[in-house]
Design an enzyme around this catalytic site. Structure first.
Site, PDB file in Angstrom:
ATOM      1  CB  SER A   1      -3.057   2.164   0.062  1.00 47.09           C
ATOM      2  OG  SER A   1      -2.270   0.876  -0.253  1.00 47.09           O
ATOM      3  CG  HIS A   2      -0.342   0.332   3.339  1.00 51.74           C
ATOM      4  ND1 HIS A   2      -0.212   1.095   1.976  1.00 51.74           N
ATOM      5  CD2 HIS A   2       0.364   1.057   4.117  1.00 51.74           C
ATOM      6  CE1 HIS A   2       0.555   1.981   2.153  1.00 51.74           C
ATOM      7  NE2 HIS A   2       1.193   1.910   3.333  1.00 51.74           N
TER       8      HIS A   2
ATOM      9  CE  LYS B   1       0.742  -1.070  -4.760  1.00 50.63           C
ATOM     10  NZ  LYS B   1       1.862  -0.227  -4.177  1.00 50.63           N
TER      11      LYS B   1
ATOM     12  CG  ASP C   1      -2.715  -1.527  -4.455  1.00 50.90           C
ATOM     13  OD1 ASP C   1      -2.934  -1.807  -3.264  1.00 50.90           O
ATOM     14  OD2 ASP C   1      -2.233  -0.336  -4.822  1.00 50.90           O
ATOM     15  NE  ARG C   2       0.950  -1.515  -0.419  1.00 54.68           N
ATOM     16  CZ  ARG C   2       1.933  -0.990   0.527  1.00 54.68           C
ATOM     17  NH1 ARG C   2       2.384  -1.660   1.553  1.00 54.68           N
ATOM     18  NH2 ARG C   2       2.378   0.085   0.120  1.00 54.68           N
TER      19      ARG C   2
HETATM   20  C1  G1P Z   1       4.929   2.846  -0.399  1.00 57.72           C
HETATM   21  C2  G1P Z   1       5.508   1.913  -0.997  1.00 57.72           C
HETATM   22  C3  G1P Z   1       5.758   1.979  -2.396  1.00 57.72           C
HETATM   23  C4  G1P Z   1       4.207   1.801  -2.676  1.00 57.72           C
HETATM   24  C5  G1P Z   1       3.460   3.073  -2.348  1.00 57.72           C
HETATM   25  C6  G1P Z   1       1.964   2.831  -2.554  1.00 57.72           C
HETATM   26  O1  G1P Z   1       5.429   4.376  -0.462  1.00 57.72           O
HETATM   27  O2  G1P Z   1       6.926   1.790  -0.222  1.00 57.72           O
HETATM   28  O3  G1P Z   1       6.446   0.647  -2.817  1.00 57.72           O
HETATM   29  O4  G1P Z   1       4.142   1.970  -4.287  1.00 57.72           O
HETATM   30  O5  G1P Z   1       3.504   2.888  -0.742  1.00 57.72           O
HETATM   31  O6  G1P Z   1       1.312   1.697  -2.167  1.00 57.72           O
HETATM   32  P1  G1P Z   1       6.318   4.804   0.408  1.00 57.72           P
HETATM   33  O7  G1P Z   1       5.294   5.194   1.660  1.00 57.72           O
HETATM   34  O8  G1P Z   1       7.210   4.215   0.766  1.00 57.72           O
HETATM   35  O9  G1P Z   1       6.489   6.142  -0.276  1.00 57.72           O
HETATM   36 ZN    ZN Z   2      -2.963  -0.242  -1.755  1.00 56.92          ZN
END
Ligand code: G1P
Ligand code: ZN
Length: 540
Positions: A111-112, A373, A278-279
């Site tokens: 992801s990010h 998402k 997805d974000r």
């Molecule tokens: C984080 C975000 C959560 C999201 C997830 C995946 O998870 O807070 O809302 O669904 O990334 O993108 P966390 O690191 O808080 O467990």
């Molecule tokens: Zn992502």
């Protein structure tokens, strides 16, 4: 086919969103293979079934895909669809699973999180509904990783992922598919594309930041077709290390976009997505739309968008997400559900038809069109709403606050804290939960303090320890939880919220408005003393 002996690795427990570790961890011999075998062992329908495979294009994506294809063949998958060059955004995988009625999909992404040889990698399994595997399945996968003693691998050369079309690996059919077209077609079916095109025709200025991540080609196909000028898409060439940045759409990492949007002559509409698409974030001129507000505004205006013209059935938000969406659902007379953090908890509500829209404070929103998402979907929702209302993003947000009041909201992250120190903070708050109600801190009195437990209304499963929350009589609150997606030490997340009614002051400085609640959180948890951290490492 080869049967390879192996031994279990510690810590292959999927977190909030799949298994996320450093590239170095994944590159150890057998590490990826063990996890992938555990997926095949835990999801028997994949044998003889159709599997979708793709990732965000980060470093190690192609290597991992070649391994997964060999293992899919050896485990008896009948057919695999792979995105060209191994690339598919997370929402695209979800859409493709649903469209082709696949038994599941494997998504390679962190992801990010940053990419590159020294960055992070990740793998997650999505089921036949297109959504992240629910906890029952991820727990089974984890249990399997702890017992695993062998995996199966087809002896075969690498598949050419660059060439569209069909091929064969052992007895398994492979098809390399265009990464964008199925997804773009789905988007076109949901929105009023001519109305959005008209915005661009009429000269609306626009900036989309793809952060050198997966959405570059998707944005080019969709926004350019709608008439957005080429140069309104920035960082649109995907890179395996995301150009050295974190593909995380926030003021720190999407700096270029924020600078443009806060300039006096900035664009009317700004947006960005993350590593795997997805974000989303959306900005108006000189205004960043808090993702919690964004969900509420999408819910309040969904009926203006063709796909939702008959109204929405209900809304769900993750527990730490602000209560802005609750106010909208109340007005609409539809239910609002509060789920734990993580997209997997929305799946049952969507499958059961109880909700149409859902979202999280962490820049995630989507609807029942898929089970993930969806960054570009959210941005298209906003564009469609801007077109239908004839108002700018900034005007829409101000009008929303004037109607519903404003939930001032911010998240403070303390990243890479030593595990024992982070646990000590959580423990300190846990120990006080029972005695906090009734206590006064200045003008605030605590009404309720608990550890959030979710009872799934569809399958009655229970998920405990989903975050600690302290709620004041005024409706303000703070929430504290440990991140389940980090790869270094622990990340403590502190979520702060304060509600200001419609008649009140709606344009105050955000952090100033929240400082009172932040101070109380500090007094109760002594986070700074216990961690030695004076300031959050990220504020969103
Ligand atoms: C984080 C975000 C959560 C999201 C997830 C995946 O998870 O807070 O809302 O669904 O990334 O993108 P966390 O690191 O808080 O467990
Ligand atoms: Zn992502």
């Amino acid at each position: 086919m080869a049967r390879i002996d192996t031994t279990p690795f510690e810590g292959q427990k999927p977190g909030t969103s799949g298994l996320r570790k450093t590239v170095k961890t994944f590159a150890q011999p057998h590490y990826l293979e063990n996890f992938v075998q555990a997926i095949f062992d835990s999801v028997p329908t994949l044998k003889g079934g159709l599997l979708i495979v793709g990732g965000d294009g980060r470093y190690y994506n192609d290597t991992a895909i070649q391994t997964i294809l060999r293992m899919a063949a050896a485990n008896g998958a009948a057919r695999v669809l792979v995105g060209q060059n191994g690339v598919l955004s997370t929402p695209a995988v979800s859409a493709i699973i649903r469209k082709y009625k696949a038994q599941g999909g494997i998504i390679l992404s962190a992801s990010h999180n940053p990419g590159g040889p020294n960055g992070d990698f990740g793998i997650k399994f999505n089921g036949a509904n297109g959504g992240p595997a629910p906890e029952g399945v991820t727990n089974a996968i984890y249990a399997r990783t702890q017992k695993i003693d062998h995996y199966a691998l087809e002896d075969a050369p690498d598949v050419d992922l660059s060439k569209l079309g069909a091929s064969q690996l052992g007895d398994m059919d492979i098809e390399i598919i265009d990464s964008v077209s199925d997804y773009a077609e789905l988007m076109e079916s949901l929105f009023d594309f001519p109305a959005i095109s008209k915005l661009f025709e009429d000269g609306m200025s626009f900036c989309f930041d793809a952060m050198h991540a997966v959405t570059g080609p998707y944005a080019k196909a969709i926004f350019t077709r709608l008439g957005a000028p080429e140069d309104s898409l920035i960082n649109a060439v995907p890179l395996p290390d995301f150009g050295g940045g974190h593909p995380d759409p926030n003021p720190v990492y999407a700096k270029e976009l924020f600078e443009k949007m806060f300039a006096d002559d900035g664009p009317d509409f700004g947006a960005a997505s993350d590593g795997d698409g997805d974000r989303n974030i959306v900005l108006g001129r000189k205004l960043y739309v808090s993702p919690s507000d964004s969900l509420a505004i999408l819910a309040a205006n969904a009926h203006l968008v063709p796909a939702y013209k008959n109204g929405i059935k209900g809304v769900a938000r993750s527990m730490p997400t602000s209560g802005a969406a609750d106010l909208v659902s109340k007005k609409l007379g539809v239910p609002c559900f509060e789920t734990p953090t993580g997209w997997k908890f929305f799946g049952n509500l969507l499958d059961d038809g109880q909700i149409t829209l859902c979202g999280e404070e962490s820049a995630g929103a989507s609807s029942d069109h898929i089970r993930e998402k969806d960054g570009l979907w959210a941005i298209l929702m906003w564009l469609n709403i801007v077109a239908a209302r004839g108002q700018s993003v900034t005007e829409i947000v101000q009008a929303h606050w004037k109607e519903f009041g404003r939930n001032y909201y911010s998240r403070h992250d303390f990243e890479a804290v030593e595990n024992d120190k982070a646990n000590a903070v959580m423990q300190k708050l846990t120990d006080q939960l029972a005695s906090l109600p009734g206590k006064k801190f200045g003008a605030e009195t605590i009404a309720k303090a608990d550890s959030f437990t979710y009872h799934d209304p569809v399958d009655s499963s229970v998920s405990e320890n989903q975050g600690l929350r302290v709620i004041f009589e005024s409706g303000s609150r703070f929430v504290m939880r440990l991140s389940g997606t980090g790869t270094v030490g622990a990340t403590l997340r502190l979520y702060l919220e304060k509600y200001e009614a419609a008649e009140g002051d709606l344009n105050q400085d955000l952090q100033t408005m929240l400082s009172g609640i932040a101070n109380i959180a500090e007094e109760i948890t002594t986070l700074r003393t216990l961690t030695g951290r004076q300031d959050p490492s990220a504020i969103s």
